[in-house]
Design an enzyme around this catalytic site. Sequence first.
Site, short mmCIF file in Angstrom:
data_model
loop_
_atom_site.label_atom_id
_atom_site.label_comp_id
_atom_site.label_asym_id
_atom_site.label_seq_id
_atom_site.Cartn_x
_atom_site.Cartn_y
_atom_site.Cartn_z
N GLU A 51 -9.78 9.96 8.58
CA GLU A 51 -8.12 9.58 8.76
C GLU A 51 -7.20 10.80 8.66
O GLU A 51 -7.31 11.52 7.89
CB GLU A 51 -8.27 8.45 7.29
CG GLU A 51 -6.82 7.94 7.44
CD GLU A 51 -6.80 7.19 6.98
OE1 GLU A 51 -7.94 6.09 5.85
OE2 GLU A 51 -5.45 5.98 6.67
N CYS A 249 -6.72 3.00 6.61
CA CYS A 249 -5.05 2.09 6.72
C CYS A 249 -3.91 2.96 7.32
O CYS A 249 -2.94 1.89 8.09
CB CYS A 249 -3.90 2.07 5.28
SG CYS A 249 -5.64 1.77 4.30
N ASN A 380 -8.48 -2.62 11.17
CA ASN A 380 -8.93 -2.29 9.88
C ASN A 380 -8.80 -2.94 8.61
O ASN A 380 -7.63 -2.63 7.78
CB ASN A 380 -8.47 -0.87 9.56
CG ASN A 380 -9.13 0.17 8.66
OD1 ASN A 380 -10.41 -0.01 7.90
ND2 ASN A 380 -8.42 -0.05 7.04
N GLU A 381 -9.61 -2.93 7.89
CA GLU A 381 -9.23 -3.84 6.46
C GLU A 381 -8.58 -5.17 6.87
O GLU A 381 -7.77 -5.21 5.10
CB GLU A 381 -8.71 -3.00 5.35
CG GLU A 381 -10.36 -1.90 4.89
CD GLU A 381 -10.23 -1.20 3.65
OE1 GLU A 381 -8.67 -0.90 3.46
OE2 GLU A 381 -10.66 -0.37 3.03
O1 AHR Z 1 -10.26 5.45 2.71
C1 AHR Z 1 -9.02 5.75 2.40
C2 AHR Z 1 -8.76 4.42 2.42
O2 AHR Z 1 -9.41 3.27 2.26
C3 AHR Z 1 -9.00 4.14 3.48
O3 AHR Z 1 -7.40 4.66 4.28
C4 AHR Z 1 -8.41 1.91 4.03
O4 AHR Z 1 -9.05 1.28 5.09
C5 AHR Z 1 -9.31 1.78 2.36
O5 AHR Z 1 -8.92 0.77 1.96
#
Ligand code: AHR
Length: 663
Positions: A51, A249, A380-381
């Site tokens: 990321e 994120c 994601n999440e």
């Molecule tokens: O890994 C850091 C963050 O943790 C990521 O962006 C997210 O998916 C999670 O909350």
Amino acid sequence: MPIKKLLVAFSITTALLLSSVVKAQNNNPIIVQVNKPIAAVQPTMWGVFFEDINLGADGGIYAELVKNRSFEFYKPLMGWTVNQPKFNEGSVLIINRQETNIANPRFVRITKEVAADTLGITNEGFRGMGIKKGLRYDFSVMYRQQTAGLILHAELVSMVGKIIGTASLTPSAATGATWAKAAVSFNATDSSLRGKLNIWFEGTGKIDLDMISLFPEDTWKKRPGGMRADMIQLLADMKPGFIRFPGGCVVEGFDLGLRYQWKKTLGPVEDRQLIINRWNSEFAHRPTPDYFQTFGLGFFEYFQLAEDIGASPLPILNAGMACQFNSAEVVPIDQLDPYVQDALDLIEFANGNVNTQWGKVRAAMGHPAPFNLKMMGVGNENWGPQYLERLKIFSKAIKARYPDFKLVNSSGTDPNGERFDYLNGELRKMNADIIDEHYYRRPEWFLANAARYDNYPRNSSRIFAGEYAAQSDHTVSIENRNNAETAIAEAAFMTGLERNAAVVSMASYAPLFAHIDGWQWTPDLIWVNNLQSYGTPNYYVQKLYSTNKGTDVVLALMDGKAVTGQDSLYISSVIDKNTSDVIIKVVNASGNAINKMITITGAKKLSAAATVNTLKSSSVLDVNSFATPNAVSPVASTMPLKGNKLIASLPAHSFTIYRIAMK
Ligand code: AHR
């Protein structure tokens, strides 16, 4: 006590101790049964999660040294300073042509009317520029002459103000409306951890400049405009089964306008529209106002990276929802089509033949062969009914066109609780291919959950342990450290993932990279500065697993049971049908050294010795650093076998891998 008595007492104690050690060896031996595999280990099992957080991409693996090269940061001169002892109004002007160029509206116009005046601009880099003595640097600009005459002098300056590289560039004198590129290369005469770049203007004239760039020659695979080789090498060394990208994120954005849109990351870099990075202002305690995603590193480059390191690509796309920690903005269902279309087009971009709309784009970027994309994450999440409603629409459309394509679905942010239970139940009702679970928890949680998957249903969705890391303090605490304790706890937990390869098909630590001067989140697998990078103890745990993946899980039992914390031991075992090895992974999470007998049954033949790799440390608080990058790292040795028996000698707080040939 007289010395003789003392010696007698000492030998009795030693004998007692030794006999108890021998007992420990022979009591409850570990039985590893190699001829009855119980589940296949997926080739994707151990992967990496990339990321753009902590200066992971810009200022990280993307080797560009100039920050804000296209003057598009919200403060257009962020990262730049103007050098002109005698101020001349308008000599350095930012021009915005938003009406005609939405992707890259701004550029700088340099006007110099008096030849004797001094005029220059300086770029500070991403927390400075890492410069290496003797290395070639490629300086380039896009330019448009208004009035020809200016000569550009590029100059690298070290932290102590020494000039350590110079080059001159005389752009073609032709004036006109079109932009041209000019480039010059030069060698650095010294190294600097935090150098900077000056550009001086000689003569008189008026010139427009954009995409002012400086790359080192030693990029990964020596690709011009490529990635930082030392960082990518650390990934390649892990031989990861997959690479998940681009987040995290950043996929979601604080709002939908700032979501990651892969189509905007293709083609010439000057046409890729940057956005503010959502980690820029996420944490008040770690503000990073100069953090943007320029997309010099885009989806084509991620696919290429996956191919380079032999990892299956796993892109994660926005599900029509912004980050639910931030705005929780959602796109109305009747406007979800473009998002779904992005997913369908991505499959075509990766796999379509060169006559398809998106296959053609891939080929034009230099890769006519397909990238062999087999899976994708949607969301994601994300959580709640809003996610499921959208996910169902994506799934239906993708499966209708690509029935065998696998989809990764989010189970939210936590591995338990109401949100998780709701999603877990609903996703299983939907027959989700793969459920992505995240755990940022204390080391104790990892130890206590080594058996988490032992009772997960075998004939239902597979699990992707998509983000995990043991937190020495607590989630998002700046006190978290990548110490030996966290690494050992993860290693213990991973025995549970491996034992349950029948249900867990992928796992990745998160986050992957952090820049020592620009991070927002800790702990992280690999830490870098502008010149160096090192793997944490947690990195070595990941690498030990992924380079000892094997092909099939076999039983490793103590008293007929899986070893999930009895006597503080955690054990899993695989065989590798390609090499005919049995691989036994053992974690001793206790503060005492333990000797344990392991008996290997079912093998026709075993080598006389095991090759052993042990990760241990003198204190659980030990960490690696730039000065001592291998302080906590595996040490190789061998251990003789007696027939089919091996005495595993397990130091306190250690992770040991035994590899034994079966032919
Ligand atoms: O890994 C850091 C963050 O943790 C990521 O962006 C997210 O998916 C999670 O909350």
